[in-house]
Design a protein around this motif. Structure first.
Motif, mmCIF file in Angstrom:
data_model
loop_
_atom_site.group_PDB
_atom_site.id
_atom_site.type_symbol
_atom_site.label_atom_id
_atom_site.label_comp_id
_atom_site.label_asym_id
_atom_site.label_seq_id
_atom_site.Cartn_x
_atom_site.Cartn_y
_atom_site.Cartn_z
ATOM 1 N N THR A 170 0.834 -1.198 0.000
ATOM 2 C CA THR A 170 0.000 0.000 0.000
ATOM 3 C C THR A 170 0.869 1.249 0.000
ATOM 4 O O THR A 170 0.645 2.195 -0.771
ATOM 5 C CB THR A 170 -0.924 0.014 1.230
ATOM 6 O OG1 THR A 170 -1.824 -1.088 1.150
ATOM 7 C CG2 THR A 170 -1.718 1.314 1.317
ATOM 8 N N GLN A 213 -13.181 2.023 0.556
ATOM 9 C CA GLN A 213 -13.045 3.473 0.360
ATOM 10 C C GLN A 213 -13.796 4.250 1.431
ATOM 11 O O GLN A 213 -13.297 5.254 1.955
ATOM 12 C CB GLN A 213 -13.555 3.864 -1.025
ATOM 13 C CG GLN A 213 -13.281 5.322 -1.377
ATOM 14 C CD GLN A 213 -13.860 5.707 -2.724
ATOM 15 O OE1 GLN A 213 -15.013 5.387 -3.016
ATOM 16 N NE2 GLN A 213 -13.075 6.374 -3.544
ATOM 17 N N ALA A 245 -9.300 9.700 -0.685
ATOM 18 C CA ALA A 245 -10.267 8.749 -1.242
ATOM 19 C C ALA A 245 -9.609 7.755 -2.189
ATOM 20 O O ALA A 245 -10.102 6.642 -2.364
ATOM 21 C CB ALA A 245 -11.371 9.508 -1.976
ATOM 22 N N ASP A 246 -8.483 8.151 -2.794
ATOM 23 C CA ASP A 246 -7.816 7.272 -3.755
ATOM 24 C C ASP A 246 -6.575 6.598 -3.170
ATOM 25 O O ASP A 246 -5.727 6.105 -3.916
ATOM 26 C CB ASP A 246 -7.442 8.049 -5.016
ATOM 27 C CG ASP A 246 -6.506 9.229 -4.735
ATOM 28 O OD1 ASP A 246 -6.267 9.540 -3.548
ATOM 29 O OD2 ASP A 246 -6.025 9.859 -5.705
ATOM 30 N N HIS A 247 -6.452 6.572 -1.844
ATOM 31 C CA HIS A 247 -5.277 5.907 -1.259
ATOM 32 C C HIS A 247 -5.297 4.447 -1.698
ATOM 33 O O HIS A 247 -6.293 3.734 -1.487
ATOM 34 C CB HIS A 247 -5.315 6.012 0.269
ATOM 35 C CG HIS A 247 -3.983 5.771 0.905
ATOM 36 N ND1 HIS A 247 -2.947 6.680 0.837
ATOM 37 C CD2 HIS A 247 -3.497 4.706 1.624
ATOM 38 C CE1 HIS A 247 -1.906 6.221 1.497
ATOM 39 N NE2 HIS A 247 -2.206 5.013 1.970
ATOM 40 N N PRO A 248 -4.215 3.951 -2.298
ATOM 41 C CA PRO A 248 -4.240 2.644 -2.980
ATOM 42 C C PRO A 248 -3.986 1.457 -2.055
ATOM 43 O O PRO A 248 -2.931 0.824 -2.084
ATOM 44 C CB PRO A 248 -3.103 2.785 -3.998
ATOM 45 C CG PRO A 248 -2.109 3.678 -3.303
ATOM 46 C CD PRO A 248 -2.930 4.652 -2.496
ATOM 47 N N ALA A 266 -16.463 9.795 -1.014
ATOM 48 C CA ALA A 266 -16.361 8.638 -1.885
ATOM 49 C C ALA A 266 -17.096 8.915 -3.186
ATOM 50 O O ALA A 266 -18.122 9.599 -3.203
ATOM 51 C CB ALA A 266 -16.940 7.407 -1.194
ATOM 52 N N ALA A 267 -16.560 8.351 -4.263
ATOM 53 C CA ALA A 267 -17.173 8.601 -5.566
ATOM 54 C C ALA A 267 -18.471 7.807 -5.693
ATOM 55 O O ALA A 267 -18.635 6.778 -5.061
ATOM 56 C CB ALA A 267 -16.211 8.198 -6.661
#
Length: 349
Positions: free
Chosen positions: A35, A294, A304-307, A348-349
């Motif tokens: 991560t 998410q 929100a886009d933390h992988p 969140a999307a």
């Protein structure tokens, strides 16, 4: 450069990089390291016990969050039962005595890891390169350890502040309380002042007053859920058991969520998510309120886009174990005398 012990997926490090600081994290969990790498965070994959300040000669400051499971009220409590022993070993460590044999006597080897930051700090002092700033975080039951470590650091010339901080008071949409230690050689150590109101049970509307903003509700953060209060602590689920990692809190917390829903202080989730995350219904009643990865990440104030990497359970485990990024940013900014970044909770999307 800051060295981050027990760095996890990057809760401290996201906060630090938002402030323009350089961080290297040590973490032994492979999924968490994946991560971190995917997020562009400098990472050393390995056991903190196998390293020391000499391995990071450029590090001028130290932060860390030792594993909380032995001390957590949601765990088996072995660390809480061993607190007296931990405090005794901290004193012996400060006297530069060996404690390896005593550490090996703990039922849960993670219990002794709470003393690793002290070992690092003392080794850095003895090498003539003491850390200017030391910041530590753990569950509230570890506050006595931080207070004891604080006394030992004061003897070494540090200014120290310890205390409990409640996440929603710093813009995090979650009522997570954590114990912190801040130590400084460069000035008076301090913990950050709240920027948001603390959640009060039964209060549904809060106005901005005395310079404090209203707390951020679960629904405000992720677009669904409780509209009048922050979320409860994101639970940590593991292969060994514990709360469902896709839920907020345990059964009591879920009852609170249902109560908020039944009282009409709730927005339903209308986003399309994968089948594993769809709310479950039985007999016309929703039995489990589930979060996506998410959602949980945003409630911990991660981008929100933390992988996040690893299995779904490993991803929730990383999120649940992490210090909320916004809370970390506040603590670091106060310690380093830096202005906060403009980072906001991303929906969140």
């Amino acid at each position: 450069m800051i060295v981050d012990l027990f760095a996890g997926p990057g809760g401290w490090d996201v906060g630090a990089t938002r402030l323009g600081l350089d961080v290297t994290g040590i973490e032994r969990d492979h999924a968490a390291c994946e991560t971190r790498r995917a997020a562009g965070l400098r990472t050393v994959e390995g056991d903190v016990r196998a390293y020391g300040p000499a391995d990071f000669p450029d590090a001028t400051d130290m932060i860390g969050s030792p594993p909380c499971q032995p001390f957590s009220v949601g765990g088996k409590g072995r660390g809480r039962a061993a607190l007296d022993t931990v405090l005794e070993l901290a004193q012996r460590l400060a006297e530069r005595q060996g404690i390896g044999e005593a550490l090996a006597g703990f039922d849960d080897e993670r219990t002794g890891l709470v003393l690793e930051p002290l070992r690092w700090a003392l080794e850095a002092m003895d090498a003539g390169r003491p850390y200017r700033t030391i910041l530590l975080e753990q569950v509230p039951t570890v506050l006595p350890v931080w207070e004891a470590l604080g006394e030992l650091l004061r003897v070494e010339g540090y200014s120290v502040a310890t205390g409990r901080l409640s996440s929603e008071e710093y813009g995090v949409p979650q009522t997570r309380v954590r114990a912190f230690l801040a130590a400084s050689l460069d000035g008076e150590a301090r913990l950050p002042q709240p920027t948001h109101h603390r959640y009060r049970k039964g209060v549904t509307e809060v106005q901005e007053v005395f310079g404090l903003k209203p707390w951020i509700s679960m629904a405000d953060a992720i677009g669904w859920g409780m509209t009048a209060r922050p979320a409860l602590t994101v639970a940590v689920g593991t292969a060994a058991g514990g709360p469902d990692p896709s839920c907020v809190g345990g059964s009591g917390a879920r009852a609170t969520l249902y109560g908020e829903r039944d009282a009409g202080r709730w927005i339903d989730c209308t986003r399309i998510v994968d089948a594993d995350n769809l709310p479950a219904y039985r007999g016309g009643r929703r039995d489990t309120i589930r979060l996506s990865v998410q959602d949980a990440a945003i409630l911990q104030s991660f981008p929100a886009d933390h992988p996040f990497r690893g299995s779904r359970t490993k991803q929730f485990e990383q999120i649940g174990n992490a210090v909320p990024c916004l809370l970390a940013e506040h603590v670091i900014a106060a310690a380093f005398g830096l202005p906060l970044s403009s980072g906001q909770i991303a929906e969140a999307a």
